[in-house]
Write a protein that holds these residues in place. Structure first.
Motif, PDB file in Angstrom:
ATOM      1  N   ASN A 174       0.826  -1.205   0.000  1.00 47.78           N
ATOM      2  CA  ASN A 174       0.000   0.000   0.000  1.00 47.78           C
ATOM      3  C   ASN A 174       0.859   1.252   0.000  1.00 47.78           C
ATOM      4  OD1 ASN A 174       0.838  -0.229   2.806  1.00 47.78           O
ATOM      5  ND2 ASN A 174      -0.668   1.370   3.214  1.00 47.78           N
ATOM      6  N   ALA A 175       2.145   1.120   0.342  1.00 44.66           N
ATOM      7  CA  ALA A 175       2.998   2.303   0.434  1.00 44.66           C
ATOM      8  C   ALA A 175       3.861   2.491  -0.812  1.00 44.66           C
ATOM      9  CB  ALA A 175       3.889   2.221   1.666  1.00 44.66           C
ATOM     10  N   LEU A 176       4.146   1.400  -1.531  1.00 43.72           N
ATOM     11  CA  LEU A 176       5.027   1.482  -2.703  1.00 43.72           C
ATOM     12  C   LEU A 176       4.323   1.113  -3.998  1.00 43.72           C
ATOM     13  CD1 LEU A 176       8.204  -0.325  -1.280  1.00 43.72           C
ATOM     14  CD2 LEU A 176       7.907   2.132  -1.628  1.00 43.72           C
ATOM     15  N   GLY A 177       3.290   0.311  -3.889  1.00 41.82           N
ATOM     16  CA  GLY A 177       2.621  -0.191  -5.084  1.00 41.82           C
ATOM     17  C   GLY A 177       3.213  -1.489  -5.610  1.00 41.82           C
ATOM     18  N   THR A 178       4.344  -1.895  -5.061  1.00 39.64           N
ATOM     19  CA  THR A 178       5.014  -3.124  -5.515  1.00 39.64           C
ATOM     20  C   THR A 178       4.091  -4.339  -5.423  1.00 39.64           C
ATOM     21  OG1 THR A 178       7.028  -2.241  -4.528  1.00 39.64           O
ATOM     22  CG2 THR A 178       7.080  -4.566  -5.210  1.00 39.64           C
ATOM     23  N   VAL A 179       4.060  -5.137  -6.502  1.00 45.87           N
ATOM     24  CA  VAL A 179       3.341  -6.403  -6.464  1.00 45.87           C
ATOM     25  C   VAL A 179       4.377  -7.514  -6.270  1.00 45.87           C
ATOM     26  CG1 VAL A 179       1.889  -8.002  -7.762  1.00 45.87           C
ATOM     27  CG2 VAL A 179       1.462  -5.547  -7.908  1.00 45.87           C
ATOM     28  N   ASN A 180       4.200  -8.290  -5.221  1.00 46.10           N
ATOM     29  CA  ASN A 180       5.200  -9.297  -4.865  1.00 46.10           C
ATOM     30  C   ASN A 180       4.923 -10.650  -5.536  1.00 46.10           C
ATOM     31  OD1 ASN A 180       6.884  -7.760  -3.125  1.00 46.10           O
ATOM     32  ND2 ASN A 180       5.235  -7.780  -1.615  1.00 46.10           N
ATOM     33  N   PRO A 181       5.982 -11.450  -5.781  1.00 51.61           N
ATOM     34  CA  PRO A 181       5.834 -12.761  -6.419  1.00 51.61           C
ATOM     35  C   PRO A 181       5.287 -13.793  -5.437  1.00 51.61           C
ATOM     36  CG  PRO A 181       8.142 -12.380  -5.881  1.00 51.61           C
ATOM     37  CD  PRO A 181       7.400 -11.129  -5.475  1.00 51.61           C
ATOM     38  N   ILE A 182       3.988 -13.698  -5.202  1.00 54.46           N
ATOM     39  CA  ILE A 182       3.324 -14.473  -4.167  1.00 54.46           C
ATOM     40  C   ILE A 182       3.413 -15.981  -4.403  1.00 54.46           C
ATOM     41  CG2 ILE A 182       0.994 -14.992  -3.312  1.00 54.46           C
ATOM     42  CD1 ILE A 182       2.285 -12.505  -2.162  1.00 54.46           C
ATOM     43  N   LYS A 183       3.190 -16.364  -5.654  1.00 49.51           N
ATOM     44  CA  LYS A 183       3.172 -17.795  -5.963  1.00 49.51           C
ATOM     45  C   LYS A 183       4.539 -18.423  -5.660  1.00 49.51           C
ATOM     46  CE  LYS A 183       1.965 -21.727  -7.633  1.00 49.51           C
ATOM     47  NZ  LYS A 183       1.501 -22.606  -6.538  1.00 49.51           N
ATOM     48  N   LYS A 184       5.567 -17.733  -6.090  1.00 46.84           N
ATOM     49  CA  LYS A 184       6.934 -18.235  -5.888  1.00 46.84           C
ATOM     50  C   LYS A 184       7.257 -18.334  -4.389  1.00 46.84           C
ATOM     51  CE  LYS A 184      11.635 -17.347  -7.408  1.00 46.84           C
ATOM     52  NZ  LYS A 184      12.530 -16.487  -8.190  1.00 46.84           N
ATOM     53  N   LEU A 185       6.892 -17.309  -3.633  1.00 45.43           N
ATOM     54  CA  LEU A 185       7.177 -17.303  -2.197  1.00 45.43           C
ATOM     55  C   LEU A 185       6.379 -18.388  -1.484  1.00 45.43           C
ATOM     56  CD1 LEU A 185       7.273 -13.446  -1.664  1.00 45.43           C
ATOM     57  CD2 LEU A 185       9.183 -15.025  -1.299  1.00 45.43           C
ATOM     58  N   CYS A 186       5.161 -18.611  -1.952  1.00 45.50           N
ATOM     59  CA  CYS A 186       4.328 -19.655  -1.356  1.00 45.50           C
ATOM     60  C   CYS A 186       4.978 -21.026  -1.558  1.00 45.50           C
ATOM     61  CB  CYS A 186       2.931 -19.612  -1.973  1.00 45.50           C
ATOM     62  SG  CYS A 186       1.786 -20.795  -1.250  1.00 45.50           S
ATOM     63  N   ASP A 187       5.466 -21.276  -2.771  1.00 47.57           N
ATOM     64  CA  ASP A 187       6.135 -22.555  -3.050  1.00 47.57           C
ATOM     65  C   ASP A 187       7.382 -22.722  -2.177  1.00 47.57           C
ATOM     66  OD1 ASP A 187       4.182 -23.046  -4.884  1.00 47.57           O
ATOM     67  OD2 ASP A 187       5.397 -22.569  -6.652  1.00 47.57           O
ATOM     68  N   LEU A 188       8.142 -21.635  -2.021  1.00 47.51           N
ATOM     69  CA  LEU A 188       9.347 -21.688  -1.187  1.00 47.51           C
ATOM     70  C   LEU A 188       8.989 -21.995   0.266  1.00 47.51           C
ATOM     71  CD1 LEU A 188      11.259 -18.625  -2.688  1.00 47.51           C
ATOM     72  CD2 LEU A 188      12.092 -20.991  -2.679  1.00 47.51           C
ATOM     73  N   ALA A 189       7.924 -21.365   0.751  1.00 47.43           N
ATOM     74  CA  ALA A 189       7.492 -21.598   2.137  1.00 47.43           C
ATOM     75  C   ALA A 189       7.078 -23.059   2.316  1.00 47.43           C
ATOM     76  CB  ALA A 189       6.344 -20.660   2.501  1.00 47.43           C
ATOM     77  N   HIS A 190       6.272 -23.535   1.404  1.00 47.87           N
ATOM     78  CA  HIS A 190       5.791 -24.916   1.535  1.00 47.87           C
ATOM     79  C   HIS A 190       6.924 -25.932   1.430  1.00 47.87           C
ATOM     80  CE1 HIS A 190       1.359 -23.754   0.477  1.00 47.87           C
ATOM     81  NE2 HIS A 190       1.674 -23.504   1.726  1.00 47.87           N
ATOM     82  N   PHE A 196       1.800 -20.330   4.606  1.00 48.35           N
ATOM     83  CA  PHE A 196       1.932 -19.102   3.821  1.00 48.35           C
ATOM     84  C   PHE A 196       0.670 -18.263   3.917  1.00 48.35           C
ATOM     85  CE2 PHE A 196       2.170 -16.511  -0.071  1.00 48.35           C
ATOM     86  CZ  PHE A 196       3.423 -15.967   0.116  1.00 48.35           C
ATOM     87  N   LEU A 197       0.862 -16.999   4.301  1.00 48.01           N
ATOM     88  CA  LEU A 197      -0.263 -16.062   4.449  1.00 48.01           C
ATOM     89  C   LEU A 197      -0.097 -14.904   3.468  1.00 48.01           C
ATOM     90  CD1 LEU A 197      -1.604 -14.697   7.860  1.00 48.01           C
ATOM     91  CD2 LEU A 197      -1.599 -13.321   5.805  1.00 48.01           C
ATOM     92  N   VAL A 198      -1.161 -14.565   2.765  1.00 48.15           N
ATOM     93  CA  VAL A 198      -1.152 -13.419   1.861  1.00 48.15           C
ATOM     94  C   VAL A 198      -2.012 -12.309   2.450  1.00 48.15           C
ATOM     95  CG1 VAL A 198      -1.684 -12.574  -0.454  1.00 48.15           C
ATOM     96  CG2 VAL A 198      -0.994 -14.962  -0.130  1.00 48.15           C
ATOM     97  N   ASP A 199      -1.436 -11.106   2.574  1.00 48.11           N
ATOM     98  CA  ASP A 199      -2.244  -9.931   2.879  1.00 48.11           C
ATOM     99  C   ASP A 199      -2.741  -9.395   1.532  1.00 48.11           C
ATOM    100  OD1 ASP A 199      -3.301  -7.458   3.343  1.00 48.11           O
ATOM    101  OD2 ASP A 199      -1.544  -6.632   4.374  1.00 48.11           O
ATOM    102  N   GLY A 200      -3.991  -9.678   1.238  1.00 48.12           N
ATOM    103  CA  GLY A 200      -4.552  -9.326  -0.068  1.00 48.12           C
ATOM    104  C   GLY A 200      -5.356  -8.038  -0.065  1.00 48.12           C
ATOM    105  N   ALA A 201      -5.175  -7.206   0.964  1.00 51.01           N
ATOM    106  CA  ALA A 201      -6.017  -6.005   1.107  1.00 51.01           C
ATOM    107  C   ALA A 201      -5.964  -5.108  -0.132  1.00 51.01           C
ATOM    108  CB  ALA A 201      -5.613  -5.222   2.353  1.00 51.01           C
ATOM    109  N   GLN A 202      -4.772  -5.005  -0.752  1.00 50.15           N
ATOM    110  CA  GLN A 202      -4.643  -4.122  -1.922  1.00 50.15           C
ATOM    111  C   GLN A 202      -4.738  -4.881  -3.244  1.00 50.15           C
ATOM    112  OE1 GLN A 202      -4.682  -0.928  -1.668  1.00 50.15           O
ATOM    113  NE2 GLN A 202      -4.215  -0.665   0.502  1.00 50.15           N
ATOM    114  N   SER A 203      -4.649  -6.198  -3.223  1.00 49.80           N
ATOM    115  CA  SER A 203      -4.647  -6.935  -4.490  1.00 49.80           C
ATOM    116  C   SER A 203      -6.027  -7.459  -4.860  1.00 49.80           C
ATOM    117  CB  SER A 203      -3.641  -8.096  -4.432  1.00 49.80           C
ATOM    118  OG  SER A 203      -3.964  -8.995  -3.379  1.00 49.80           O
ATOM    119  N   VAL A 204      -6.736  -8.021  -3.895  1.00 48.88           N
ATOM    120  CA  VAL A 204      -8.052  -8.612  -4.185  1.00 48.88           C
ATOM    121  C   VAL A 204      -8.993  -7.607  -4.872  1.00 48.88           C
ATOM    122  CG1 VAL A 204     -10.115  -9.643  -3.130  1.00 48.88           C
ATOM    123  CG2 VAL A 204      -7.840 -10.372  -2.393  1.00 48.88           C
ATOM    124  N   PRO A 205      -8.968  -6.319  -4.494  1.00 44.78           N
ATOM    125  CA  PRO A 205      -9.878  -5.378  -5.165  1.00 44.78           C
ATOM    126  C   PRO A 205      -9.494  -5.043  -6.604  1.00 44.78           C
ATOM    127  CG  PRO A 205      -9.165  -4.543  -3.012  1.00 44.78           C
ATOM    128  CD  PRO A 205      -8.283  -5.692  -3.351  1.00 44.78           C
TER     129      PRO A 205
END
Lengths: 413, 150
Positions: A174-190, A196-205
């Motif tokens: 919300n402060a930079l606008g950067t979209v993070n590589p969520i899928k890749k990070l999720c795979d790394l976490a698993h 793996f938790l996604v804060d989707g407050a700015q993406s889902v809309p």
């Protein structure tokens, strides 16, 4: 191609004037405006269907329950959750994140383990983990940023390790606008056995978000940032994870059987929804989802990407006067959030002058104090777009910024 | 186009560009920190009080034009005054900025500071204008706690 004028006509507030100028609303990362359909849904519910849910055998209660549960189904479909029982109503993304911290993390994070975050987390995805790790004697690790505000994953294998219990990452900053590589990070976490938790407050809309495709264990988001009312938010979590979790709040609605000594818990999703829920706002959020689906999330994404590219190009005029843009330059790596600093004029003064021109932007630390400090400023100015913003409005914004900068530098316009 | 007449008057802009008494002080007798978490404004105030007189005063920090000019004008307004007089100026300023008075009855006490009365019409900016004053009050009263506007 979507018809922006037709969309704008659905938003009564976009027709108003502020300080003698047509409103240019660019504080959508804070909260979005509501279409008539959503506002009408609230009125319609209270005028025709108001009753408590899940308990009455009378007509109103049954109708209200159907509408309320239909809204859950709509949201579940919207994020491709599959089973609607995996969508828990909360007040907002902050409550969703706290629910995970209390009900999941308190039972599952052990001393010596770590939680991995990014430096661009909103306070709501930072402070709950600070509290939890202090209590559990666990650690917080941060994935570093490069100088454009993009995650640097070069050392990720030593950051996410076998002692990582949870990786919790904002999808769009919300402060930079950067979209993070969520899928890749999720795979790394698993791969390391972490959740793996996604804060989707700015993406889902703003874009197509598919929890099945990401394979995340949790996702938090807020209704009011996606044309819905304030006071309603969601937590999505995988069913087996939810089933293994303790309740967050206890009391009415969330119980199966109660004696004077003890209680057993209701099934999902009600196990996590103590007390009379926010019925009207949940129903209205369902209508907001209908509205978004009607336009099409892929269309919204494409439109906002084009608008953001246009704004980034226009912003070069501000940079030529000494302005500084934060976050990635490439529109493919960011959403419709333009966060910036201006020489000679503090963000608060800029915000006040823009307001006098009818332009609403956010100024401050955007609930990301450590990040904004790391940018070397005390505050930034932020313009954030939604599908109802236009290129003409972007022109008004850029001209307004330049005018304010000139006034502060030279004392003339 | 914008109407900045009430808020960003020439004197305010001048104090913003060239703040008076700006910088640290090595022989201060009291210092105090002020912070506005809403906008990140931060001020460090240095005071040299001798025999109940504010002999010298300076400030450092970052802030918007309203907070910076208010601090700058404040240092000019209280320098050379007794502690009690300084607190009287603060009281008059606070009354004006929270629209309890229009400042005219305290014109003499307030001096240039009267120019900031337009801030009263911008509720979100009042704390910008009062940050330095709360910080001054803390320094004068010798309290050591950090001052926050929240």
């Amino acid at each position: 191609m979507l018809d922006v004028q037709k969309i704008r006509n659905d938003f009564p507030i976009l027709g108003r004037e502020v300080n003698g100028h047509p409103l240019v609303y660019m504080d959508n990362a804070a909260t979005t405006q509501k279409p008539r359909q959503v506002i009408q849904a609230l009125v319609d519910y209270y005028e025709n269907f108001n009753a408590n849910v899940h308990r009455g055998v009378h007509t109103l209660s049954m109708e209200a329950t159907d509408m309320y549960e239909d809204a859950r189904k709509k949201v579940a479909k919207f994020i491709n959750a599959g089973d609607p029982d995996t969508v828990i109503w909360t007040r907002n993304a902050s409550e969703s994140l706290n629910l995970v911290a209390y009900s999941w993390a308190r039972e599952n994070v052990e001393s010596g383990e770590n939680i991995v975050l990014t430096p661009m987390e909103h306070h709501s995805n930072l402070v709950p983990w600070q509290e939890l790790t202090r209590e559990k004697n666990a650690a917080i690790r941060y994935i570093p940023l490069d100088n454009e505000g993009v995650l640097d994953l070069s050392d990720i294998d030593s950051i996410i390790d076998d002692r990582t219990a949870l990786v919790s990452v904002v999808h769009m900053s919300n402060a930079l606008g950067t979209v993070n590589p969520i899928k890749k990070l999720c795979d790394l976490a698993h791969a390391r056995g972490a959740k793996f938790l996604v804060d989707g407050a700015q993406s889902v809309p703003h874009m197509v978000v598919d929890v099945k495709e990401i394979d995340c264990d949790f996702m938090a988001f807020s209704g009011h940032k996606m044309m819905g009312p304030t006071g309603i938010g969601c937590l999505y979590a995988k069913k087996d994870v939810l089933e293994g979790m303790k309740p967050f709040l206890t009391g009415g609605e969330m119980v199966l059987e109660v004696s004077y000594e003890k209680a057993s818990w209701a099934d999902l999703p009600m196990k996590f929804e103590a007390g009379t829920p926010n019925i009207a706002d949940a129903i209205a959020l369902g209508v907001a989802v209908d509205y978004l689906e009607d336009i099409g999330m892929a269309n919204i994404d494409e439109y906002e990407r084009d608008l953001t590219g246009y704004a980034l190009n226009k912003f070069i005029d501000v940079e030529e006067e000494g302005g500084k843009l934060f976050g990635p330059r490439n529109p493919d790596q960011r959403g419709g959030i333009i966060s910036f600093d201006t020489p000679d004029i503090h963000p608060h003064d800029l915000g006040t002058l823009l307001d006098q021109m009818g332009i609403a932007v956010r100024t401050g630390h955007h609930c990301a104090m450590p990040l904004v400090r790391s940018l070397g400023v005390a505050a930034t100015s932020r313009a954030s777009f939604y599908v109802y913003n236009t290129k003409k409005e972007v022109d008004v914004l850029i001209e307004g910024i330049l005018e304010a900068m000139r006034y502060f530098r030279d004392g003339v316009r | 186009m914008f109407d900045s007449q009430e808020l960003y008057q020439e004197i305010v802009m001048d104090h913003n560009r060239r703040p008076r008494n700006f910088g640290s002080m090595t022989d201060s007798t009291a210092t105090s920190e002020g912070f506005n978490p809403l906008c990140g404004d931060q001020i460090t105030l240095f005071l040299k009080v001798s025999e109940d007189i504010v002999e010298d005063i300076s400030f450092e920090g970052v802030g918007c034009a309203i907070s910076k000019s208010s601090a700058s004008m404040m240092t000019e307004g209280v320098k050379g005054k007794s502690v009690e007089e300084a607190l009287t100026v603060f009281e008059a300023f606070r009354e004006m900025i929270t629209a309890k008075s229009d400042g005219s009855k305290d014109s003499e006490i307030l001096g240039d500071l009267e120019i900031l009365k337009g801030v009263a019409q911008y509720p979100t900016r009042i704390k910008c204008a009062t940050l330095s004053w709360h910080t001054l009050q803390a320094a004068l009263q010798g309290t050591e706690r950090d001052i926050s506007t929240e």
